[in-house]
Design a protein around this motif. Structure first.
Motif, PDB file in Angstrom:
ATOM      1  N   LEU A 180       0.701  -1.466  -0.090  1.00 48.76           N
ATOM      2  CA  LEU A 180       0.095  -0.087  -0.043  1.00 48.76           C
ATOM      3  C   LEU A 180       0.725   1.291  -0.206  1.00 48.76           C
ATOM      4  O   LEU A 180       0.337   2.376  -0.380  1.00 48.76           O
ATOM      5  N   VAL A 181       2.211   1.388   0.693  1.00 51.97           N
ATOM      6  CA  VAL A 181       2.649   2.823   1.042  1.00 51.97           C
ATOM      7  C   VAL A 181       3.786   2.713  -0.351  1.00 51.97           C
ATOM      8  O   VAL A 181       3.589   3.590  -1.210  1.00 51.97           O
ATOM      9  N   PHE A 182       3.637   1.604  -1.954  1.00 49.88           N
ATOM     10  CA  PHE A 182       4.530   1.948  -2.751  1.00 49.88           C
ATOM     11  C   PHE A 182       3.323   2.094  -4.205  1.00 49.88           C
ATOM     12  O   PHE A 182       3.315   3.309  -4.572  1.00 49.88           O
ATOM     13  N   GLN A 183       2.233   1.543  -3.413  1.00 56.15           N
ATOM     14  CA  GLN A 183       0.892   1.667  -4.667  1.00 56.15           C
ATOM     15  C   GLN A 183       0.500   3.202  -4.620  1.00 56.15           C
ATOM     16  O   GLN A 183       0.141   4.513  -5.075  1.00 56.15           O
ATOM     17  N   GLU A 204      -0.003  14.239   4.064  1.00 56.31           N
ATOM     18  CA  GLU A 204       0.722  12.287   3.594  1.00 56.31           C
ATOM     19  C   GLU A 204       1.700  12.517   2.742  1.00 56.31           C
ATOM     20  O   GLU A 204       2.585  11.373   3.532  1.00 56.31           O
ATOM     21  N   GLN A 205       1.882  13.545   2.009  1.00 54.95           N
ATOM     22  CA  GLN A 205       3.398  13.477   0.922  1.00 54.95           C
ATOM     23  C   GLN A 205       4.390  13.870   1.884  1.00 54.95           C
ATOM     24  O   GLN A 205       5.554  13.797   1.991  1.00 54.95           O
ATOM     25  N   LEU A 206       3.893  15.082   2.841  1.00 57.14           N
ATOM     26  CA  LEU A 206       5.354  15.375   3.468  1.00 57.14           C
ATOM     27  C   LEU A 206       5.208  14.203   4.524  1.00 57.14           C
ATOM     28  O   LEU A 206       6.904  13.712   4.221  1.00 57.14           O
ATOM     29  N   VAL A 207       5.232  13.733   5.024  1.00 57.97           N
ATOM     30  CA  VAL A 207       5.579  12.732   5.206  1.00 57.97           C
ATOM     31  C   VAL A 207       5.781  11.359   5.412  1.00 57.97           C
ATOM     32  O   VAL A 207       7.378  10.589   5.363  1.00 57.97           O
ATOM     33  N   TRP A 208       5.414  11.360   3.702  1.00 62.80           N
ATOM     34  CA  TRP A 208       6.350  10.207   2.850  1.00 62.80           C
ATOM     35  C   TRP A 208       8.008  10.992   2.148  1.00 62.80           C
ATOM     36  O   TRP A 208       8.120   9.972   2.346  1.00 62.80           O
ATOM     37  N   ASN A 209       8.109  11.788   2.147  1.00 60.32           N
ATOM     38  CA  ASN A 209       8.944  12.517   2.309  1.00 60.32           C
ATOM     39  C   ASN A 209       9.613  12.974   2.967  1.00 60.32           C
ATOM     40  O   ASN A 209      11.239  12.397   3.095  1.00 60.32           O
ATOM     41  N   HIS A 210       9.440  12.952   4.259  1.00 58.30           N
ATOM     42  CA  HIS A 210      10.150  12.613   5.197  1.00 58.30           C
ATOM     43  C   HIS A 210      10.583  11.502   5.500  1.00 58.30           C
ATOM     44  O   HIS A 210      11.678  11.007   6.278  1.00 58.30           O
ATOM     45  N   MET A 211      10.012  10.341   5.129  1.00 56.35           N
ATOM     46  CA  MET A 211      10.455   9.384   5.449  1.00 56.35           C
ATOM     47  C   MET A 211      11.353   8.041   5.212  1.00 56.35           C
ATOM     48  O   MET A 211      12.693   7.890   5.248  1.00 56.35           O
ATOM     49  N   PHE A 212      11.509   9.252   3.635  1.00 58.90           N
ATOM     50  CA  PHE A 212      12.504   9.002   2.515  1.00 58.90           C
ATOM     51  C   PHE A 212      13.936  10.132   2.185  1.00 58.90           C
ATOM     52  O   PHE A 212      14.236   9.771   2.179  1.00 58.90           O
ATOM     53  N   GLY A 213      13.624  10.538   3.688  1.00 54.26           N
ATOM     54  CA  GLY A 213      14.756  12.052   3.601  1.00 54.26           C
ATOM     55  C   GLY A 213      14.703  12.380   1.736  1.00 54.26           C
ATOM     56  O   GLY A 213      15.577  13.092   1.574  1.00 54.26           O
ATOM     57  N   ARG A 214      13.628  12.864   1.660  1.00 51.51           N
ATOM     58  CA  ARG A 214      13.014  13.260  -0.019  1.00 51.51           C
ATOM     59  C   ARG A 214      13.355  14.718   0.180  1.00 51.51           C
ATOM     60  O   ARG A 214      12.769  15.440   1.378  1.00 51.51           O
ATOM     61  N   GLY A 215      13.398  15.954  -0.779  1.00 47.98           N
ATOM     62  CA  GLY A 215      13.486  17.603  -1.212  1.00 47.98           C
ATOM     63  C   GLY A 215      13.213  17.518  -2.126  1.00 47.98           C
ATOM     64  O   GLY A 215      12.311  16.341  -2.863  1.00 47.98           O
ATOM     65  N   ALA A 262      12.618   2.987  -2.173  1.00 49.21           N
ATOM     66  CA  ALA A 262      10.726   2.780  -1.659  1.00 49.21           C
ATOM     67  C   ALA A 262      10.416   1.566  -2.547  1.00 49.21           C
ATOM     68  O   ALA A 262       9.119   1.548  -2.578  1.00 49.21           O
ATOM     69  N   ASN A 263      11.438   1.294  -3.947  1.00 54.63           N
ATOM     70  CA  ASN A 263      10.548   0.272  -5.031  1.00 54.63           C
ATOM     71  C   ASN A 263      10.715  -0.730  -4.497  1.00 54.63           C
ATOM     72  O   ASN A 263      11.502  -1.942  -3.840  1.00 54.63           O
ATOM     73  N   LEU A 264       9.195  -1.406  -3.549  1.00 49.35           N
ATOM     74  CA  LEU A 264       9.387  -3.018  -3.374  1.00 49.35           C
ATOM     75  C   LEU A 264       8.952  -3.731  -4.490  1.00 49.35           C
ATOM     76  O   LEU A 264       9.296  -4.845  -4.006  1.00 49.35           O
ATOM     77  N   ILE A 265       9.059  -3.771  -5.825  1.00 51.60           N
ATOM     78  CA  ILE A 265       8.726  -4.477  -6.680  1.00 51.60           C
ATOM     79  C   ILE A 265      10.503  -4.908  -7.824  1.00 51.60           C
ATOM     80  O   ILE A 265      10.494  -6.276  -7.184  1.00 51.60           O
ATOM     81  N   THR A 266      11.249  -3.958  -8.049  1.00 53.87           N
ATOM     82  CA  THR A 266      12.312  -4.517  -8.217  1.00 53.87           C
ATOM     83  C   THR A 266      13.459  -3.126  -7.138  1.00 53.87           C
ATOM     84  O   THR A 266      13.904  -2.182  -7.352  1.00 53.87           O
ATOM     85  N   PRO A 267      13.708  -3.398  -5.636  1.00 53.75           N
ATOM     86  CA  PRO A 267      13.986  -3.182  -4.574  1.00 53.75           C
ATOM     87  C   PRO A 267      15.604  -2.661  -4.992  1.00 53.75           C
ATOM     88  O   PRO A 267      16.273  -2.638  -6.278  1.00 53.75           O
TER      89      PRO A 267
END
Length: 224
Positions: free
Chosen positions: A7-10, A37-48, A59-64
């Motif tokens: 669900l996170v990936f989708q 939710e997008q800000l939380v997503w960015n924060h989780m993965f240290g994204r800007g 974040a790619n759980l299909i082809t890590p």
């Protein structure tokens, strides 16, 4: 793979392209929810906001480990890819999800959806014989002189490079706010040279062998 991870990936993929259809009276509140939710997503993965990829490899759980670029384009329009120097310089394997839509009564109806994988070598071949040095020199030159001078030079140079740039179209963007060299895939070249198939609308819309939503509410794109 755990259901929660799926669900996170989708969610990451969907959010990087568009906002889902929601009732009119709840639109503003729901949009704020998506933004949070997008800000939380960015924060989780240290994204800007200036990160290179729409979905990082972490974040790619299909082809890590493989990053993903996501494009959502109106049917028959060019696939815009961004800064030409940055695109030519990609030196890692990555995936691209390209969705095409048609507008119908304020809704984007998805008519084709493609997932493509590239190695650095495959990506380089698509550039024909245009070199990184040429693009860097082009980018540096348009930052010199007046806007009119830069635009005149850019028109001539872009036309020269387009003859040798393989699938890519070179698109200078020069005005009072920016002086950049961007690139795109013309619609016909995308299907002919990248997908190597006819441009045909799909009856069933799927991504990674799973059904994908066909109708999307058009709205402001949320940055990842």
């Amino acid at each position: 793979m755990k259901d929660s991870s799926k669900l996170v990936f989708q969610f990451a993929l969907v959010l990087s392209v568009f906002v889902w259809t929601i009732p009119t009276d709840a639109a503003e509140e729901q949009a704020h929810g998506f933004s949070f939710e997008q800000l939380v997503w960015n924060h989780m993965f240290g994204r800007g906001y200036t990160d290179d990829w729409d979905i990082p490899g972490s974040a790619n759980l299909i082809t890590p480990g493989i990053p993903i670029s996501v494009k959502f384009i109106q049917w028959k329009n060019s696939v815009y890819l961004g800064d030409a120097v940055r695109q030519w310089s990609i030196n890692e394997s990555f995936e691209m999800v390209v969705g095409f839509y048609e507008k119908r009564d304020g809704v984007a109806e998805v008519v084709a959806l493609h997932q493509i994988s590239f190695s650095p070598e495959e990506w380089r071949i698509l550039w024909g014989d245009v070199t990184l040095a040429e693009l860097e020199a082009f980018s540096a030159q348009i930052k010199q002189g007046t806007i009119d001078e830069a635009q005149t030079f850019a028109r001539t140079r872009a036309a020269e490079l387009r003859k040798r740039s393989g699938v890519f179209s070179i698109n200078p963007k020069i005005n009072k706010d920016q002086r950049r060299i961007q690139c795109s895939w013309p619609f016909t070249k995308f299907y002919r040279d990248v997908m190597k198939q006819e441009a045909v609308k799909q009856k069933d819309i799927e991504l990674w062998s799973r059904p994908f939503s066909k109708k999307i509410q058009l709205g402001k794109r949320l940055k990842n």
